[in-house]
Motif scaffolding. Structure first.
Motif, mmCIF file in Angstrom:
data_model
loop_
_atom_site.group_PDB
_atom_site.id
_atom_site.type_symbol
_atom_site.label_atom_id
_atom_site.label_comp_id
_atom_site.label_asym_id
_atom_site.label_seq_id
_atom_site.Cartn_x
_atom_site.Cartn_y
_atom_site.Cartn_z
ATOM 1 N N UNK A 10 74.488 38.216 17.209
ATOM 2 C CA UNK A 10 73.511 38.932 16.374
ATOM 3 C C UNK A 10 73.810 40.427 16.333
ATOM 4 N N UNK A 11 74.147 40.994 17.471
ATOM 5 C CA UNK A 11 74.470 42.420 17.526
ATOM 6 C C UNK A 11 75.732 42.728 16.716
ATOM 7 N N UNK A 12 76.721 41.850 16.788
ATOM 8 C CA UNK A 12 77.945 42.033 16.015
ATOM 9 C C UNK A 12 77.667 41.960 14.520
ATOM 10 N N UNK A 13 76.813 41.032 14.091
ATOM 11 C CA UNK A 13 76.448 40.945 12.676
ATOM 12 C C UNK A 13 75.738 42.214 12.212
ATOM 13 N N UNK A 14 74.839 42.737 13.041
ATOM 14 C CA UNK A 14 74.136 43.970 12.705
ATOM 15 C C UNK A 14 75.112 45.143 12.603
ATOM 16 N N UNK A 15 76.030 45.250 13.556
ATOM 17 C CA UNK A 15 76.999 46.340 13.525
ATOM 18 C C UNK A 15 77.927 46.211 12.316
ATOM 19 N N UNK A 16 78.301 44.984 11.951
ATOM 20 C CA UNK A 16 79.149 44.773 10.775
ATOM 21 C C UNK A 16 78.429 45.191 9.502
ATOM 22 N N UNK A 17 77.146 44.883 9.412
ATOM 23 C CA UNK A 17 76.364 45.282 8.238
ATOM 24 C C UNK A 17 76.302 46.807 8.127
ATOM 25 N N UNK A 18 76.129 47.476 9.256
ATOM 26 C CA UNK A 18 76.090 48.943 9.252
ATOM 27 C C UNK A 18 77.435 49.514 8.802
ATOM 28 N N UNK A 19 78.527 48.908 9.259
ATOM 29 C CA UNK A 19 79.848 49.395 8.854
ATOM 30 C C UNK A 19 80.090 49.179 7.365
ATOM 31 N N UNK A 20 79.646 48.057 6.828
ATOM 32 C CA UNK A 20 79.807 47.804 5.395
ATOM 33 C C UNK A 20 79.011 48.809 4.579
ATOM 34 N N UNK A 21 77.782 49.078 5.008
ATOM 35 C CA UNK A 21 76.974 50.090 4.328
ATOM 36 C C UNK A 21 77.661 51.451 4.408
ATOM 37 N N UNK A 22 78.254 51.747 5.557
ATOM 38 C CA UNK A 22 78.976 53.010 5.720
ATOM 39 C C UNK A 22 80.185 53.107 4.813
ATOM 40 N N UNK A 23 80.853 51.981 4.547
ATOM 41 C CA UNK A 23 81.989 52.006 3.634
ATOM 42 C C UNK A 23 81.543 52.211 2.190
ATOM 43 N N UNK A 24 80.403 51.643 1.849
ATOM 44 C CA UNK A 24 79.887 51.792 0.485
ATOM 45 C C UNK A 24 79.377 53.205 0.259
ATOM 46 N N UNK A 25 78.606 53.709 1.204
ATOM 47 C CA UNK A 25 78.002 55.042 1.101
ATOM 48 C C UNK A 25 78.740 55.983 2.046
ATOM 49 N N UNK A 26 79.872 56.472 1.611
ATOM 50 C CA UNK A 26 80.762 57.260 2.464
ATOM 51 C C UNK A 26 80.227 58.664 2.686
ATOM 52 N N UNK A 27 80.202 59.097 3.946
ATOM 53 C CA UNK A 27 79.810 60.465 4.299
ATOM 54 C C UNK A 27 81.061 61.296 4.561
ATOM 55 N N UNK A 28 81.009 62.534 4.166
ATOM 56 C CA UNK A 28 82.141 63.431 4.427
ATOM 57 C C UNK A 28 82.038 64.080 5.801
ATOM 58 N N UNK A 29 80.826 64.361 6.226
ATOM 59 C CA UNK A 29 80.630 64.978 7.542
ATOM 60 C C UNK A 29 79.385 64.406 8.186
#
Length: 54
Positions: A10-29
């Motif tokens: 469950x924790x891995x699925x949650x972390x994967x979802x956060x990473x996917x969101x991070x790839x979609x909504x890229x931050x510069x800093x």
């Protein structure tokens, strides 16, 4: 499946979802010149380890 295994899945699925969101909504800093998603992943992982070692 043991409770510990289910927790990590469950924790891995949650972390994967956060990473996917991070790839979609890229931050510069962010904090420490890394993205907010990296900070969240680190906190979740360390929190998971802490919970299982308690």
């Amino acid at each position: 499946m043991t409770d510990g295994t289910l927790f990590w899945v469950c924790l891995t699925l949650l972390m994967s979802a956060i990473l996917i969101i991070g790839l979609i909504r890229r931050e510069r800093e962010g904090p420490g010149r890394i993205g907010l998603e990296s900070v969240l992943i680190t906190i979740l992982y360390l929190g998971g380890v802490w919970l299982l070692l308690r």
